[in-house]
Design a protein around this motif. Sequence first.
Motif, PDB file in Angstrom:
ATOM      1  N   ARG A 133       0.875  -1.307   0.028  1.00 19.97           N
ATOM      2  CA  ARG A 133       0.115   0.025   0.070  1.00 19.97           C
ATOM      3  C   ARG A 133       0.904   1.289  -0.138  1.00 19.97           C
ATOM      4  O   ARG A 133       0.488   2.132  -0.703  1.00 19.97           O
ATOM      5  N   GLU A 174      -6.364  -1.820   1.265  1.00 19.73           N
ATOM      6  CA  GLU A 174      -7.033  -1.456   2.509  1.00 19.73           C
ATOM      7  C   GLU A 174      -7.935  -2.572   2.741  1.00 19.73           C
ATOM      8  O   GLU A 174      -7.840  -2.756   4.443  1.00 19.73           O
ATOM      9  N   THR A 177      -6.185  -5.873   4.124  1.00 17.98           N
ATOM     10  CA  THR A 177      -5.594  -5.477   5.275  1.00 17.98           C
ATOM     11  C   THR A 177      -6.661  -5.656   6.465  1.00 17.98           C
ATOM     12  O   THR A 177      -6.421  -6.445   7.525  1.00 17.98           O
ATOM     13  N   LEU A 467      -6.708   7.406   2.290  1.00 14.90           N
ATOM     14  CA  LEU A 467      -6.016   5.964   2.151  1.00 14.90           C
ATOM     15  C   LEU A 467      -4.687   6.152   2.898  1.00 14.90           C
ATOM     16  O   LEU A 467      -4.351   5.144   3.374  1.00 14.90           O
ATOM     17  N   SER A 470      -5.792   5.733   6.484  1.00 18.22           N
ATOM     18  CA  SER A 470      -6.082   4.363   6.732  1.00 18.22           C
ATOM     19  C   SER A 470      -4.821   3.405   6.842  1.00 18.22           C
ATOM     20  O   SER A 470      -4.770   2.656   7.763  1.00 18.22           O
ATOM     21  N   HIS A 471      -3.937   3.683   5.969  1.00 16.35           N
ATOM     22  CA  HIS A 471      -2.707   2.942   6.057  1.00 16.35           C
ATOM     23  C   HIS A 471      -2.104   3.284   7.398  1.00 16.35           C
ATOM     24  O   HIS A 471      -1.642   2.313   8.093  1.00 16.35           O
ATOM     25  N   HIS A 474      -4.006   1.075  10.135  1.00 18.07           N
ATOM     26  CA  HIS A 474      -3.524  -0.058  10.075  1.00 18.07           C
ATOM     27  C   HIS A 474      -2.124  -0.622  10.650  1.00 18.07           C
ATOM     28  O   HIS A 474      -2.180  -1.497  11.317  1.00 18.07           O
TER      29      HIS A 474
END
Length: 500
Positions: A133, A174, A177, A467, A470-471, A474
């Motif tokens: 990602r 995403e 994961t 994004l 969100s990365h 996570h």
Amino acid sequence: MEGEDTVIRRDRFADGPARSFMSSLAADERIFAADLAVDRAHVVMLTEQGIIGDDEAADVLAALDDVEAAGHSTLPDGEDVHEAIESAVVDRVGPNGGKMHTARSRNDEVAACIRYRFRADLLSAVEATLALREALLEAATAEAETVMPGFTHRQYAQPTTAGHFLASYAGALERDTARLLDAYDRTNGSPLGGAAFAGTPFDIDRERTADLLGFDGVVENSTDASSARDFLAESCAALATLATTLSGLSTDLIEHAADGYLVLSDDYSSTSSIMPQKKNPDTLELVRAVAGDATGSLTALLTTLKGLPRAYNRDLQRATPHAWDAVDSVTEATEVAAGAVATAEWDAEACEADAGAGFSTATGVADALAMTGVPFRTAHELVAAAAAETESPADTSAANAAASGGSRAALAANLDAAAEEVLGEPLATYVSREELDAVLDPVGSVAARDSRGAPAPDALAESLARLAESHDGHAAALAERDAALESAADDLETAVSEYV
């Protein structure tokens, strides 16, 4: 399968003709460290509960240290690693070594070892998706304004950008994961204490062993604890889905390389054995093939689990390797894909040259008409008629001219004629020539599509920011789970040191 009964059973069947067929000792090397950790936590708990004595615990725990130092290859023969480790401990300390197996069965023991090891493998897979990602987001940011053709049915469709294309896979990953993290959370429950399937009369503390091993809690029902393998099925499904994402990404990169839109690094390519001018995307082809492996592992696992009676069945010994195969192959493929994406170079000129091929900007004209109040379906038919009347160049290099020059002028003239016929008025009544030129230009076409998630640079920038957030979320979730396992390992080491 506890205490003396276990020893009697081993002696009785020790020389049966099918022993080698039944043995999983060689394959169990993967869970050798897991079994030692489970043994240590169980012995500590038994001692704390007063089920075995401190001196007995010290002898057993010291023997386990010796077994670990000697390694899996020195274990005595046995049906599996669990039996072999116990035999090795008994060899070192005598019959009291068998007390380490008090209040448990190999059924709950093996289930705990599988979960203990597999959860670490899942976190490695999560880490690999985060790396891919990150590579996609970096490339998408760099290529946010690299206009290129989009495709549906492998036909020229609408212009997009390389950045928007790459971000689409970042979005899919995403979810991949998230699925793996969810699978981890359901894997990370302790089955210890379930014994064979009906629990134990000993006053054990299941929560204590769960804490020492870093499990989030216990699998409540003792039968469920010993027999459940749905966590493997769920994880393999998540891995197969991830592999499918990788397969699509690989195909697109292979096709775009063949079209001349990007150049793959030599590190992720090879040449022909007979044609030295060729550069083959072999690595990505192998990544693409892993989807078949992962799907096969999932199918084999589900087929093995289908229809098994509740509690332990030896079929489960054949089930687990499918999960190991899936997590290993998909994690490696994800790592390779990340490297291929990070090192690929996009050819902006080649991308833009084809961005308007096949009258790919025609949809923008229909949209522009619809924005003035013309029903979209009417506008769609009008533009389709004009495009059909406009000569489309036969070869790819000539098709590039469809976005400019004579072809664009011819299309504009045919749009005027179609407007007169369909709407009864000149096209300019609805769309000015300046507006028409803007939407027929691939760059203008992309810029006009600025709704959320669309390829216009500003819209893409907002998507990439989400994004990236969100990365990072996570990544934090992965770090939290890693830290919890490290903390539990420290706690177990401290608890063992009280006796050894």
